[in-house]
Scaffold this active site. Structure first.
Site, PDB file in Angstrom:
ATOM      1  N   PRO A   2      56.096  27.558  45.050  1.00 10.16           N
ATOM      2  CA  PRO A   2      54.785  27.213  44.484  1.00 10.16           C
ATOM      3  C   PRO A   2      54.083  26.117  45.271  1.00 10.16           C
ATOM      4  CG  PRO A   2      56.442  27.366  42.765  1.00 10.16           C
ATOM      5  CD  PRO A   2      57.177  27.434  44.061  1.00 10.16           C
ATOM      6  N   GLU A   3      52.764  26.209  45.307  1.00  6.23           N
ATOM      7  CA  GLU A   3      51.970  25.162  45.947  1.00  6.23           C
ATOM      8  C   GLU A   3      51.883  23.959  45.008  1.00  6.23           C
ATOM      9  OE1 GLU A   3      50.447  25.706  49.093  1.00  6.23           O
ATOM     10  OE2 GLU A   3      51.467  27.638  49.143  1.00  6.23           O
ATOM     11  N   LYS A  51      55.651  18.446  44.904  1.00  6.13           N
ATOM     12  CA  LYS A  51      56.113  19.665  44.238  1.00  6.13           C
ATOM     13  C   LYS A  51      57.233  19.390  43.241  1.00  6.13           C
ATOM     14  CE  LYS A  51      54.829  22.740  48.032  1.00  6.13           C
ATOM     15  NZ  LYS A  51      55.250  23.873  48.874  1.00  6.13           N
ATOM     16  N   CYS A 227      40.007  40.822  59.289  1.00  4.55           N
ATOM     17  CA  CYS A 227      39.558  39.471  58.972  1.00  4.55           C
ATOM     18  C   CYS A 227      38.233  39.556  58.224  1.00  4.55           C
ATOM     19  CB  CYS A 227      39.386  38.678  60.263  1.00  4.55           C
ATOM     20  SG  CYS A 227      38.660  37.033  60.039  1.00  4.55           S
ATOM     21  N   CYS A 230      35.516  38.220  60.942  1.00  3.33           N
ATOM     22  CA  CYS A 230      35.201  38.900  62.212  1.00  3.33           C
ATOM     23  C   CYS A 230      35.703  40.328  62.298  1.00  3.33           C
ATOM     24  CB  CYS A 230      35.755  38.091  63.393  1.00  3.33           C
ATOM     25  SG  CYS A 230      37.550  38.222  63.585  1.00  3.33           S
ATOM     26  N   CYS A 248      44.165  34.711  62.000  1.00  3.77           N
ATOM     27  CA  CYS A 248      43.285  35.636  62.721  1.00  3.77           C
ATOM     28  C   CYS A 248      43.279  35.219  64.196  1.00  3.77           C
ATOM     29  CB  CYS A 248      41.852  35.587  62.177  1.00  3.77           C
ATOM     30  SG  CYS A 248      40.669  36.516  63.193  1.00  3.77           S
ATOM     31  N   CYS A 251      39.440  34.241  65.235  1.00  2.00           N
ATOM     32  CA  CYS A 251      38.827  33.069  64.605  1.00  2.00           C
ATOM     33  C   CYS A 251      39.647  31.802  64.827  1.00  2.00           C
ATOM     34  CB  CYS A 251      38.662  33.313  63.104  1.00  2.00           C
ATOM     35  SG  CYS A 251      37.473  34.603  62.680  1.00  2.00           S
TER      36      CYS A 251
END
Length: 255
Positions: A2-3, A51, A227, A230, A248, A251
């Site tokens: 988890p973030e 966290k 993406c 782009c 990407c 990018c």
């Protein structure tokens, strides 16, 4: 894993329900604490640190960490659990609520919670987040990739694979780029702070501003898809653990 915003949101919900409540019964379903009884203790606060999650109860704190699979649920007394009972690792019962920790790989009772997290870098979701310290820690190892450094909790606390990939995209930096070759490390830190805090009350981890399915994130979990900016095919790399990176190639140019 988890973030940090997921842990932050979980802590907020638990704190709103349990702060000031007296534990009527506790049930630790791990051998180390099988005989521990927290009955009579008052939950003074439930709070995140990076966290990590702490239930403060006077001279001791219950420390847990979700790792990849852990979670905390809140249930009204008598309410049916949404996960099978054999997944429960700890249950704290109060008069109105049952707090159930499922599949938690880290459960410990500590007398010095600050020592547990003393190794952490500045917490992106803390009110006293120090961007200068975060930048300084990022810059200490110029040969390390920016993607790897961003999820090192001793450098900056709170980011995981989702935000690592998304922040690198928004900064226009290939996540494999060495920190020392990133043009503006401060800009990366400021992006990380802004993006994760934009999701701190929802845990939705939307980075594009678009809530439509398939368009909520720029690159994360979009390997092989075009993406959104782009049209180039999104790339993905896995290092053999739980660390997955998306980017990407157009990018995000490697410096």
């Amino acid at each position: 894993m988890p973030e940090g915003d997921t842990v932050f949101l979980t802590a907020g919900r638990l704190d709103a329900a349990l702060r000031g409540e007296t534990i009527l019964a506790s049930d630790f379903r791990v051998p180390r604490y099988a005989t521990v009884d927290l009955s009579g203790r008052v939950i003074q606060a439930v709070r995140p640190a990076g966290k990590h999650l702490f239930f403060d109860m006077g001279d001791i704190s219950l420390h847990t960490h979700f790792k990849m699979q852990g979670s905390w649920h809140l249930y009204r007394t008598g309410e049916r659990w949404r996960k099978a009972g054999h997944h429960a690792r700890v249950v704290l019962r109060t008069e109105p609520w049952n707090a159930v920790g499922f599949d938690l790989p880290v459960i410990e009772l500590v007398t010095d919670p600050h020592a547990v997290v003393a190794h952490l870098g500045p917490d992106l979701l803390s009110e006293d987040f120090d961007p200068k310290e975060a930048i300084a820690r990022l810059s200490r190892d110029p040969d390390r990739s920016i993607g790897e450094a961003l999820i090192d909790q001793t450098i900056i606390a709170g980011l995981g694979n989702v935000y690592k990939s998304e922040v690198a995209f928004l900064a226009g930096v290939d996540p494999r780029t060495p920190v020392g070759r990133v043009r503006d490390v401060g800009a990366v830190v400021r992006l990380a702070h802004r993006v994760i805090n934009a999701n701190r009350s929802t845990g939705s981890q939307i980075t594009t501003g678009d809530i439509r399915p398939g368009r909520r994130r720029w690159v994360y979990e979009r390997a092989g898809a075009p993406c959104l900016r782009c049209g180039t095919r999104i790339e993905m790399d896995r290092d053999g653990t739980d660390r997955v990176t998306y980017w990407c190639p157009v990018c995000q140019k490697e410096a």
